[in-house]
Design a protein around this motif. Structure first.
Motif, mmCIF file in Angstrom:
data_model
loop_
_atom_site.group_PDB
_atom_site.id
_atom_site.type_symbol
_atom_site.label_atom_id
_atom_site.label_comp_id
_atom_site.label_asym_id
_atom_site.label_seq_id
_atom_site.Cartn_x
_atom_site.Cartn_y
_atom_site.Cartn_z
ATOM 1 N N THR A 91 0.847 -1.190 0.000
ATOM 2 C CA THR A 91 0.000 0.000 0.000
ATOM 3 C C THR A 91 0.882 1.240 0.000
ATOM 4 N N TYR A 92 0.572 2.182 -0.890
ATOM 5 C CA TYR A 92 1.327 3.437 -0.992
ATOM 6 C C TYR A 92 0.388 4.630 -0.854
ATOM 7 N N ARG A 93 0.959 5.727 -0.387
ATOM 8 C CA ARG A 93 0.304 7.020 -0.534
ATOM 9 C C ARG A 93 0.869 7.682 -1.782
ATOM 10 N N LEU A 144 5.470 8.186 -4.699
ATOM 11 C CA LEU A 144 4.894 7.134 -3.875
ATOM 12 C C LEU A 144 5.638 7.015 -2.550
ATOM 13 N N THR A 145 4.891 6.828 -1.459
ATOM 14 C CA THR A 145 5.459 6.557 -0.143
ATOM 15 C C THR A 145 4.773 5.323 0.413
ATOM 16 N N GLU A 146 5.544 4.304 0.757
ATOM 17 C CA GLU A 146 4.934 3.081 1.259
ATOM 18 C C GLU A 146 4.285 3.330 2.615
ATOM 19 N N ALA A 147 3.038 2.817 2.756
ATOM 20 C CA ALA A 147 2.291 3.000 3.997
ATOM 21 C C ALA A 147 2.093 1.689 4.757
ATOM 22 N N ALA A 148 2.010 0.577 4.046
ATOM 23 C CA ALA A 148 1.776 -0.722 4.683
ATOM 24 C C ALA A 148 2.037 -1.817 3.669
ATOM 25 N N ARG A 149 2.126 -3.029 4.177
ATOM 26 C CA ARG A 149 2.188 -4.178 3.285
ATOM 27 C C ARG A 149 1.523 -5.362 3.969
ATOM 28 N N ALA A 150 0.935 -6.232 3.181
ATOM 29 C CA ALA A 150 0.235 -7.409 3.686
ATOM 30 C C ALA A 150 0.738 -8.642 2.963
ATOM 31 N N ARG A 151 1.019 -9.694 3.727
ATOM 32 C CA ARG A 151 1.523 -10.936 3.154
ATOM 33 C C ARG A 151 0.417 -11.960 3.012
#
Length: 411
Positions: free
Chosen positions: A237-239, A247-254
């Protein structure tokens, strides 16, 4: 492209930018052969924390779209660099009542246009150029003039979407495992790339040689953009900076290792999404928090393929949020799901034969009354009438022949 049950979320680490990675083989293995012409209730993840203004204001069901009259345009993406492939973007029209498709030629000058999208104002068509030296091309629909091509900075771009503001084009480079952003000017033409982010962590999943970005889309609230990466079993997930396109990474899900996530679609309520996992032949319900952009991936669920060789391709949700449909390549079917608990649960209802071989992509007509399937190996586009109240699909019209049909875009 085409490849049990721990789900984890990781803190983000800065990805390396502007670096192209190798490894496009899995994506193109299908292209090499493309020229040949019981109800299950499943668990879902816990809902994300606290409500937000964005989700409170989201409607439970979208208002019924206006009923179209007369033939409507249909554009077909293909591969131009494979035996038996097309020569550009296929031009056709469809009857909104009968679903009958009629061809009207080809828009040439766009190489390997394997995925298509349209600007929100309906005036400009965008296509990936799925080649080693990847690009994205803009086409003005009024006179079908090619407005130009920009480099995506990576190999094998396979997906693109337009940000709801109409100001940014988002694209995913499968071969390089990267995502790119291009500005869109008032004419619909593309400017020089404003950002490129390569997915350098986590390490590739089982059987993968590197990252493989497969989709890049905007969340329903518009606050985040999400990149689905098959190679790293991760959704990033990016903003997106609305002024500079960075782009700035906000989260990631595996996902669980080896799932191979390919395509994500959101429920109209904005709190849940559904993930098609290509490699392990599953789907998953994901809880989404609009405030943080955090996605939580639920347990794997069946696709209706009965355990045979199958690669889920794309999943769609009806505008009223009551049903979902999944394209199954291999099983050559469309799986039907009831969407329950305000989007938190999927229940498999069964499958319907797609009427072609290897349905690579599916799309609703703008009014939601028709569903089109692009069948890569049979080189056909098939259409179905959609009953949004009962979740039923009925064949509409005859299969439309189009070389190596890998994307159908009805307008």
């Amino acid at each position: 492209m085409d490849t049990e049950a721990r789900t984890a979320e990781e803190g983000s680490s800065p990805p390396r930018r502007d670096r192209e990675s190798a490894g496009w083989t899995r994506r193109r293995f299908v292209g090499a052969v493309a020229g040949t012409a019981a109800v299950v209730a499943v668990p879902s993840p816990a809902a994300p924390p606290a409500d937000t203004e964005a989700t409170r204001s989201a409607p439970d069901a979208a208002p019924p779209p206006r009923k179209p009259s007369g033939p409507r345009p249909l554009y077909v993406g293909t591969y131009t660099s494979v035996d038996g492939g097309g020569t550009g973007i296929g031009l056709a029209s469809y009857d909104p009542e009968s679903g009958r498709i009629t061809g009207s030629g080809t828009l040439t000058g766009v190489p390997d246009p394997s995925y298509l999208a349209v600007h929100p104002d309906g005036r400009t068509l965008y296509a990936v150029d799925e080649r080693q030296d990847g690009g994205v091309t803009a086409v003005r629909l009024a006179d079908r003039r090619v407005l130009g091509t920009r480099s995506t900075g990576g190999a094998g771009p396979c997906h693109l979407s337009v940000h709801p503001t109409g100001r940014w084009l988002l694209s995913a480079n499968y071969g390089a495992g990267s995502v790119a952003v291009h500005p869109i000017d008032a004419s619909g033409a593309l400017g020089e790339r404003t950002d490129l982010v390569t997915h350098t962590s986590p390490p590739p999943g089982p059987g993968q040689q590197g990252p493989h970005a497969h989709q890049f889309l905007t969340s329903p609230d518009g606050g985040h953009v999400l990149a689905v990466d098959l190679g790293t079993d991760t959704v990033y997930t990016y903003r997106l900076d609305p002024a500079g396109g960075r782009l700035t990474e906000a989260a990631r899900a595996r996902t669980r290792p080896g799932a191979g996530p390919r395509h994500l679609t959101f429920h109209p309520g904005g709190r849940y999404a559904y993930l098609a996992n290509e490699v392990d032949d599953t789907v998953a319900v994901c809880a989404y928090d609009p405030r943080s952009g955090r996605l939580r991936v639920g347990e794997p669920q069946p696709t209706g393929s009965d355990g045979g060789t199958n690669y889920p391709a794309q999943i769609l949700v009806t505008a009223n949020g009551r049903y979902a449909f999944l394209a199954n390549r291999g099983h050559n079917s469309l799986a039907r799901y009831a969407v329950e608990a305000d989007g938190a649960r999927l229940r498999l209802l069964g499958t319907v034969p797609v009427g072609g071989d290897f349905p690579r992509q599916i799309a609703f007509s703008p009014d939601g009354r028709l569903l089109f399937a692009a069948n890569q190996r049979s080189g056909t586009v098939t259409a179905f009438r959609v009953d949004p109240e009962r979740g039923e699909l009925r064949p509409a019209g005859e299969p439309f022949a189009s070389p190596v049909a890998v994307c159908a875009l009805p307008l």
